[in-house]
Design a protein around this motif. Sequence first.
Motif, short mmCIF file in Angstrom:
data_model
loop_
_atom_site.label_atom_id
_atom_site.label_comp_id
_atom_site.label_asym_id
_atom_site.label_seq_id
_atom_site.Cartn_x
_atom_site.Cartn_y
_atom_site.Cartn_z
N GLU A 165 -6.40 -27.33 63.77
CA GLU A 165 -5.52 -26.68 63.29
C GLU A 165 -5.55 -26.96 61.52
O GLU A 165 -5.76 -27.63 60.88
CB GLU A 165 -4.15 -27.37 63.80
N LEU A 166 -5.16 -25.52 60.99
CA LEU A 166 -5.11 -25.64 59.63
C LEU A 166 -3.72 -26.00 58.99
O LEU A 166 -2.99 -25.12 59.46
CB LEU A 166 -5.50 -24.16 58.96
N VAL A 167 -3.44 -27.05 58.26
CA VAL A 167 -2.51 -27.58 57.87
C VAL A 167 -2.26 -27.07 56.51
O VAL A 167 -3.04 -27.71 55.63
CB VAL A 167 -2.25 -28.94 58.04
N PRO A 168 -1.25 -26.17 55.94
CA PRO A 168 -1.15 -25.78 54.57
C PRO A 168 -0.77 -27.17 53.72
O PRO A 168 -0.05 -27.92 53.99
CB PRO A 168 -0.09 -24.84 54.60
N LEU A 169 -1.38 -27.36 52.14
CA LEU A 169 -1.06 -28.54 51.64
C LEU A 169 0.26 -28.38 51.45
O LEU A 169 0.78 -29.45 50.94
CB LEU A 169 -2.21 -28.48 50.52
#
Length: 258
Positions: A165-169
């Motif tokens: 999963e790509l977690v936005p900073l």
Amino acid sequence: MTTALIAEDEPLLAENLRAELAAAWPALDIVAQAGSGTAAVELALQHRPQLCFLDIRMPGMTGLEAAQAISEDWPEEAGPLPLFVFVTAYDQYALQAFETAAADYLLKPVTSERLAQSVARLQARITQPAAGDATLASLRQLLTQVTAPAPRLRHLQAAVGDAIELVPLDDIVYLEAADKYVRAVTAQRDYWVRVSLRELVPQLDPERFWQVHRSTVVHIDAVARALRQENGTVLLELRQRPEKLTVSRVHANRFKAL
């Protein structure tokens, strides 16, 4: 008796420095010898020497990075930071280190004459230990000068079951070190990222992500208020999380306007 640690990944050079120090400073007690930067950090925190002789070039973690890690993790009850002496074959690193963050520097091969000069300088300074905040700030500045800037991240890749999963900073409230992982905390949930915090920090925007403890980095926009404690630490209250984060004494000066 003055105590010291030697960190050098080439055994012959380490033994040579040890022998030269024994001749130039017989009362100096070498309490530990490390073959890598990582080992140097562990042994320094264990033995708490007054001096650290650190080779600039070592596998895994450089002498500069080891000095920064020692400064970050140095326990308050251990007293002042050790004096750092950098040993290098590269003049540019030695001179930069000497001018900004070190008690002295030694160029390889270390000569008896130069070591005698260094010993005299160190003996004069040992009664005036390094100031923690200034040393740490100088080491950070030096590392940014000699290290190629890491690309800035926009997302963290976190394993969630069988997926990545790509977690936005922008969603991150704070990051917490957990051995070889980082716990990335958002308002709704936690993610686990397979990377060390030390590797991750250079890839973050320092204006938005502040290191407030050796194991914690906070998204400053997620902080509601900072509360100064009697022992010199600071507690951070967060906007979207109930827990409070502790700011260590080393990093508390970032909130000195309180």
